[in-house]
Structure formats: C-alpha cells, structure tokens
Motif scaffolding. Structure first.
Motif, mmCIF file in Angstrom:
data_model
loop_
_atom_site.group_PDB
_atom_site.id
_atom_site.type_symbol
_atom_site.label_atom_id
_atom_site.label_comp_id
_atom_site.label_asym_id
_atom_site.label_seq_id
_atom_site.Cartn_x
_atom_site.Cartn_y
_atom_site.Cartn_z
ATOM 1 N N ASP A 178 0.740 -1.090 0.097
ATOM 2 C CA ASP A 178 0.055 0.012 0.013
ATOM 3 C C ASP A 178 0.795 1.238 -0.064
ATOM 4 N N LEU A 179 2.075 1.051 -0.166
ATOM 5 C CA LEU A 179 3.023 2.399 -0.072
ATOM 6 C C LEU A 179 3.530 2.811 -1.467
ATOM 7 N N CYS A 180 3.504 4.274 -1.408
ATOM 8 C CA CYS A 180 3.864 4.878 -2.485
ATOM 9 C C CYS A 180 4.905 5.867 -2.235
ATOM 10 N N GLN A 181 5.946 6.065 -3.402
ATOM 11 C CA GLN A 181 6.932 7.002 -3.098
ATOM 12 C C GLN A 181 6.699 8.237 -3.532
ATOM 13 N N GLY A 182 7.519 9.162 -2.473
ATOM 14 C CA GLY A 182 7.454 10.599 -2.450
ATOM 15 C C GLY A 182 8.333 11.374 -3.378
ATOM 16 N N VAL A 183 8.788 12.424 -3.161
ATOM 17 C CA VAL A 183 9.755 13.029 -4.134
ATOM 18 C C VAL A 183 11.105 12.725 -3.707
ATOM 19 N N VAL A 184 11.456 11.965 -2.710
ATOM 20 C CA VAL A 184 12.774 11.438 -2.407
ATOM 21 C C VAL A 184 13.121 10.299 -3.606
ATOM 22 N N GLY A 185 13.923 10.257 -3.903
ATOM 23 C CA GLY A 185 14.325 9.304 -4.952
ATOM 24 C C GLY A 185 14.794 8.015 -4.426
ATOM 25 N N ASP A 186 14.210 7.277 -3.399
ATOM 26 C CA ASP A 186 14.726 5.984 -2.846
ATOM 27 C C ASP A 186 13.490 5.044 -3.504
ATOM 28 N N CYS A 187 13.417 4.784 -4.583
ATOM 29 C CA CYS A 187 12.659 3.536 -5.062
ATOM 30 C C CYS A 187 13.241 2.422 -4.709
ATOM 31 N N ARG A 196 20.159 8.016 -3.473
ATOM 32 C CA ARG A 196 20.603 6.980 -4.210
ATOM 33 C C ARG A 196 21.249 5.930 -3.407
ATOM 34 N N GLY A 197 20.847 4.642 -3.819
ATOM 35 C CA GLY A 197 21.239 3.533 -3.332
ATOM 36 C C GLY A 197 20.779 2.069 -4.201
ATOM 37 N N GLN A 198 21.248 1.043 -3.757
ATOM 38 C CA GLN A 198 20.617 -0.201 -4.234
ATOM 39 C C GLN A 198 19.802 -0.842 -3.403
ATOM 40 N N VAL A 199 18.832 -1.724 -3.978
ATOM 41 C CA VAL A 199 17.827 -2.420 -3.320
ATOM 42 C C VAL A 199 18.386 -3.422 -2.705
ATOM 43 N N SER A 200 19.721 -3.843 -2.820
ATOM 44 C CA SER A 200 20.277 -5.020 -1.971
ATOM 45 C C SER A 200 20.838 -4.607 -0.611
ATOM 46 N N GLU A 201 21.027 -3.030 -0.503
ATOM 47 C CA GLU A 201 21.558 -2.470 0.812
ATOM 48 C C GLU A 201 20.358 -2.281 1.718
ATOM 49 N N LEU A 225 19.020 7.027 10.250
ATOM 50 C CA LEU A 225 20.115 5.936 10.311
ATOM 51 C C LEU A 225 20.948 6.530 9.065
ATOM 52 N N SER A 226 20.691 6.800 8.042
ATOM 53 C CA SER A 226 21.448 7.117 6.902
ATOM 54 C C SER A 226 22.070 8.445 6.732
ATOM 55 N N GLY A 227 21.560 9.215 7.751
ATOM 56 C CA GLY A 227 21.977 10.858 7.782
ATOM 57 C C GLY A 227 21.040 11.762 7.534
ATOM 58 N N SER A 228 20.309 11.399 6.380
ATOM 59 C CA SER A 228 19.033 12.607 6.296
ATOM 60 C C SER A 228 18.466 12.041 5.120
ATOM 61 N N TYR A 229 17.139 12.634 4.654
ATOM 62 C CA TYR A 229 16.453 12.275 3.652
ATOM 63 C C TYR A 229 17.421 12.347 2.354
ATOM 64 N N GLU A 230 18.073 13.141 2.265
ATOM 65 C CA GLU A 230 18.915 13.458 1.219
ATOM 66 C C GLU A 230 19.871 12.319 0.661
ATOM 67 N N ASP A 231 20.314 11.595 2.028
ATOM 68 C CA ASP A 231 21.235 10.429 1.846
ATOM 69 C C ASP A 231 20.355 9.064 1.248
#
Length: 686
Positions: free
Chosen positions: A92-101, A194-199, A185-191
C-alpha cells in the motif's frame, strides 16, 4: 549520557549529542523517553533528527520540496490515524519526492513476510494508548540489530499531504515513519536519494544478497526464482541505468521494482513463464505482453485468467521471463538462509562474522597484481570447514557462503562513494608456524581457488562456494592499495571455524587443524599401520595421548566408558571397532569440538555452564531450547550442572547421530514413523 532539557512544552534531546553513528542510536532508550514524556504530558521532539531542513539535507532534494513545507504529526493530519493495519492491502506504499525507489522496493518485499516485517516494525505501536509522539524501529546495521528512535513529525505540503512516502490508505503512517527512521540511520532524507535495493534488503533482514546480471543470467534462472519464491527470500530488481523517466513500454528507466511472484501458465501454444512485479510509485505499469490490457490473457483458461489478472493501476503487473531479462538489468535475491542455490533441505546453517579494516600503510594491500606486490598485507582470515554429512568412504563438498560488506566511510551514507571490493580464497595445505600473517611467499607459491571476476563498487559482494573439508584463507581487499575502510566478513556453512590470522593465533594455528591433508594423512597412515582396526581400549589410549592445543592446561581424560559410547556411535557394522575412514571422521569432529569449547569456555575453567553450552552447540550446528539444554546438563554434565570437554564430545556425537537419523527417516522434515526394532536401536544408542 544524553542531556534532556524542557523546551516550549516539549522534550528535546540536547544538540551537543547529535548523532554520530549507530553507537549513538542505542543511547536513546525508547521506553525511558516514552515514559518521561507521558509523565510530563508532552510529546517527544527529537533534536538529533529535528523537524527542519537539516534532516532533509542540503543538496538537490531541497529544490523538490513544495512551498510552504510544514512538519505535522499524524493526529494533526487525520481524525483516525493508525500506525499499521493487518487488514490493509500489503503493498500500500507509494514513493514521494525522495528518489528512494530502492528503499521502497525492498520495503514492499518485506511486507510479503509478516514475521520479518514485525522484527523491523514493532506493530504494537499506535496513536491512542500511551501515545507520546515517539516511535521505534529496528535495523540490522553491520552485524547488530540497532533501534532507531524518532518523533512522528512528518513533512507535508500546504494541503497537508505527505511529501515523502505515503500510503494509499490515507490514515496509515507506518511507512512514512519507517522512512524517517531509515533517513535518520543514513544521515538525512537526502542520503536516501541514491542506493541499491540490495542494501535495504540486508538492513531489513541481516540476510545475504546475491545479485544477478540479467544480461548474463544463468540458464536455470527460472529454477532459482522458483526456489527463491518458495523459501524465505526477498527479491528486488532494477531496470537499466539512466534518468528516472517513464519509457514508451511503461517501465521506468533507472528504477527499482519488487518481484512479488512467479507463475508457470499453460497457453494454447505451450507453457509460458511469468513474473509479477510492482512499481514502488504505486502506479505506472508495463504495457507489453501480459500487461493488464494485453490480449495475451485470452490464451489462458478462464479460471487461470480470473486468478491472475487484476486490472487496476496499482503499479503491479505481469510480464514474461524473457521480457524481464531483456528490460531489467539486475536481479537481487536476499536470502535469509544460505541454502538457496545449493538446494540443501532441512539443514541448519551456522554464521560467523568478523570485523576488520583496511588501513593505509599497514593493511590496505590492494588486489593481486604481481607476485611481489603488497597483497599479503591485507587482513587474512583462516577458515576451517567440516562436512557434517561427510560420507565415510569419500569426501563430499560443503556449501559455503561468503559475504563481504564495507561500512560507510561517513555518517552520511552518500558523502563518500563505495570502494571497489572483492575477496580471494586460498587452500592452506602446509603448516607455516605461528606468524601474525601468512608470509608473502605463500602468495607467490599458491594460486587462489577463487578470485573476483571484477571488483564491484557495491556495499556487499558475496559468493557461494563448494569446498571440500579442509582449511582455507580468505583475503578481502580493495581494488587499489592504500584505500581505507572498515568491513564485515561473514561466513555461512553447516560447520566451520573462522578467525582472523594474528588475532587468536592459539586457536587458529594448531597444526592438527591447519593441515587437513598432508600431515593428517601421514598421521593416519602411521596409526593404522599399528592398529588396522581400533577397539575401545585402543581408542582410549589414542585420545588420551592426543595434543589438544586449544584446551591449554585443561587436558581431557577420556574414560573407557566414554570411549565405548563413542565407538557405539561410530561403529556402523557392529564389529566392535572403527576403521580408518570412521576414525578420520571422528578426528575432524574432535577438532571442531575443541575449537568451539575453547571459544565459549571464556574463563578457561575447563567446563561450560548452560548459556555457554547452548552457544557452543549452536556454533557446532546443533540448536537446542533452554529446557532441552538444561536436561542435557543433567544427563551429561557434572553435579554442579557444568560440562567438561569429554562430556561435551559425548553429547555432541550423540546429538549429531540422532539428528542424522531423523533426517534420514523423516519424509516431510516434521516427523518420523518407527517400527519397534528401529525404535529400540535408536533409544539404546541414545
């Protein structure tokens, strides 16, 4: 200690204690903070991750924010806010303006496993009973489960809509709050940009990821997916890199998706292999064959079409395995138990992890480039492998999974990019004395059994290996010498001992363990020239004259009764003696037992208490409940409920014998049916 100050009717964490890493996270005690807020009648405000742009970041994400950004709590956004609802649709979740797909794709995979989800997201939290504006989540952070405490102030636009992750059910807020905790945990929403689904999959589970390049996908990919979907795995994937934009075929370039299911269907022209995927946006779907509006559904029977096809723009869709391999770049499978690719059924796996670091000028040796380079300076880890199901007539390979994770080099995960990392594996068949490290000559004279095909700038690289019982050296390294970082090295197998060379030399470099081939074969040859078949008296003499380097001064004394019990377990043909093959198996087991006994006899008293016994048995591959462990101490331990090494050997051999018998007799892994002679045989030997 955290400094707490009352501030404008709220409780705030003093800024002089701003978060520096995961060690600081654990200093925020959720229960204490919650009770303090309830007692004072205030809602929690977390100044270590404040409701301000400081927590959002300082880069391009700021330009995506809507004008009039505000921070509000869920009770201010809905008249009936709920933290979580089991009745709601799972995705039921949808992504916002952060590029954290990548984060959302992993999170949606997590929702397919309710028990794992509840480990990360304590589902008993709410906005009614003892509500104090404080929430807690758990993440697996480089070897440890760490709690992350947040307040529930969330960024919204002028219309009161969530700017970042939201739910299709407007009154559900667990996803938005979990994203905030992960951003902290990662430092900020900005952080999270970018990332990998594996992480994220590893951070949610503590599992091990296997990444497949779909351009070079193995021929048995469907079989791998089948085993993965029917086992405890989480699966994500990613389209070819590029700008995150919608393509003509409906897919999004450079985007992460969740694999939510597979299905083999029967069409009029033959079988078709389908995979089901979901876009974290909660909309925008594939437009090709087997999409919601595709005519290919008419090739199925009406019943199967009704079962599989759901025409709704929810971001979830089907496509063929062939199209999947053509349009997607990476497939990531996060395994919660390592036996996915080796197809081992009903087997227990042991995991050992070791921390290390590459330091410039000392341990940052880089990759192997020439025979006399600095490679030997890298951290070196000794791995001894035993096969618990080893056939006593010939050597069977063992499945071993090795995972290398590099730690972030900055509190903000994206401030410094990942290094290119990998690891080498060498066979050790010669005793080198007791050095702090294997000397350069070893690497001049021995080629690696396994090495990186390419050094990858990933947080984790892993490999599943098939190794015969023996001793090996793992050397993790960066692609270039002088690159600095900390890392975590994990090994999964049925039975192993794993140490960094130079950190516990007394346990690592015992001759009997290091040399699994040459010296051991010579020992066995001399032994069986003297005793072609060994009876209980001879076995007692041999065991009481063996050297036990890991046990130190606590030299074990095997009684004749103990040796008769050992003989009964090993003597498969009821001859009253053991052969060289049977004794070889015993020898390897004894080497393992002395290592785990030494490891858990932390006070060097020569015995184990209940807690130590349970941990030692777990390291040796046998998992017992507290109650059964207590019974084992009563049965095999001394009057003070302490177990010495001889009794530990006796117990372990019996436990492994009974577990092996169960695995051979069970049909479903849950139970067995015994005839009377079989029952008598097992009970008399137990």
């Amino acid at each position: 200690m955290s400094l707490w100050l009352p501030f404008r009717g709220r409780w705030k964490l003093g800024q002089k204690n701003s978060l520096r890493g995961s060690s600081q996270l654990s200093k925020q005690d959720y229960e204490s903070l919650r009770e303090r807020c309830l007692m004072e009648g205030h809602l929690f405000e977390d100044e270590s991750f404040p409701a301000s742009l400081r927590s959002v970041g300082s880069g391009p994400l700021l330009r995506k924010l809507p004008p009039g950004l505000q921070w509000k709590r869920p009770p201010e956004l809905h008249n009936n806010p709920q933290f979580y609802s089991a009745n709601a649709k799972r995705l039921d979740l949808c992504q916002g303006v952060v590029g954290d797909c990548w984060f959302l794709a992993a999170l949606q995979a997590l929702t397919l496993h309710q028990d794992i989800l509840s480990r990360v997201v304590p589902l008993n939290q709410n906005f009614t009973e003892k509500y104090a504006g404080i929430f807690q989540f758990w993440f697996w952070h480089f070897g440890k489960w760490v709690p992350v405490v947040i307040d529930d102030r969330l960024p919204v636009n002028a219309a009161g809509q969530l700017v970042f992750v939201s739910s299709t059910y407007k009154n559900l807020f667990w996803g938005a709050l979990l994203e905030k905790a992960y951003a902290k945990l990662s430092g900020s929403y900005e952080d999270l940009q970018r990332g990998q689904v594996s992480e994220a999959l590893v951070d949610f589970t503590g599992g091990v990821t296997m990444t497949f390049n779909l351009a070079e996908a193995p021929g048995n990919l469907w079989d791998i997916l089948t085993r993965a979907t029917y086992n405890r795995t989480l699966i994500g994937c990613q389209t070819h890199s590029g700008m995150e934009r919608v393509l003509e075929n409906g897919l999004v370039g450079g985007h992460a998706y969740t694999l939510t299911g597979i299905r083999k269907v029967t069409c009029k022209h033959g079988p078709e292999y389908l995979v089901r995927l979901r876009n974290p946006w909660g909309k925008v779907e594939w437009k090709g064959d087997w999409s919601d509006s595709s005519s290919t559904w008419e090739l199925l029977s009406p019943k199967e079409k009704i079962l599989l096809l759901r025409k709704s723009d929810d971001g979830e869709f089907w496509m063929t395995l062939k199209d999947f391999k053509a349009h997607f770049m990476l497939l990531v499978i996060c395994k919660l138990t390592p036996g996915l690719l080796s197809q081992e059924v009903g087997q227990k796996w042991a995991c050992t992890l070791r921390e290390g670091k590459w330091e410039k000028g000392s341990t940052a040796g880089g990759r192997m480039k020439s025979p006399r380079d600095t490679f030997w300076k890298n951290p070196q880890f000794l791995l001894s492998i035993w096969s618990p199901q080893e056939d006593r007539r010939f050597l069977m390979p063992c499945s071993v999974l090795v995972s290398l994770l590099q730690k972030p080099r900055h509190r903000h995960r994206n401030r410094k990019p990942h290094l290119a990392i990998g690891f080498y594996l060498f066979r050790l068949s010669k005793y080198y004395g007791d050095p702090r490290k294997l000397p350069p000559e070893f690497f001049w004279e021995n080629g690696p059994l396994s090495w990186p095909e390419a050094f990858l700038t990933e947080r984790e690289v892993s490999q599943e290996l098939q190794l015969v019982s023996g001793t090996y050296v793992i050397v993790p390294c960066t692609s270039e010498a002088g690159q600095e970082s900390e890392f975590l090295l994990r090994v999964f197998s049925r039975k192993h001992i794993f140490h960094e060379i130079g950190c516990d030399a007394s346990a690592v470099f015992s001759k009997e363990i290091v040399d699994q081939n040459e010296g051991q074969d010579a020992f066995f040859t001399k032994l069986f020239e003297k005793y072609p078949e060994i009876n209980a008296v001879q076995l007692q003499k041999i065991l009481n004259h063996m050297t036990w380097p890991s046990l130190g001064s606590a030299r074990p004394l095997f009684s004749l009764d103990a040796c008769q019990g050992i003989l009964a377990l090993l003597d498969l043909n009821a001859s009253g003696t053991v052969s060289i093959q049977e004794f070889r198996h015993l020898w390897k087991q004894l080497m393992l037992y002395q290592e785990v006994f030494h490891k858990h006899d932390s006070h060097r008293l020569g015995y184990l208490n209940r807690t130590q016994l349970r941990a030692a048995m777990r390291d040796a591959g046998i998992v017992l409940s507290d109650d059964i462990c207590q019974l084992m101490l009563v049965r095999y331990g001394g009057p003070r409920l302490q177990m010495d090494f001889v009794s530990f050997v006796h117990l372990m051999l019996r436990a492994e014998s009974m577990e092996g018998a169960f695995q051979n007799l069970t049909q479903d892994g849950k139970g067995i049916y015994l005839q009377k002679p079989e029952w008598l045989m097992m009970t008399l030997y137990s």
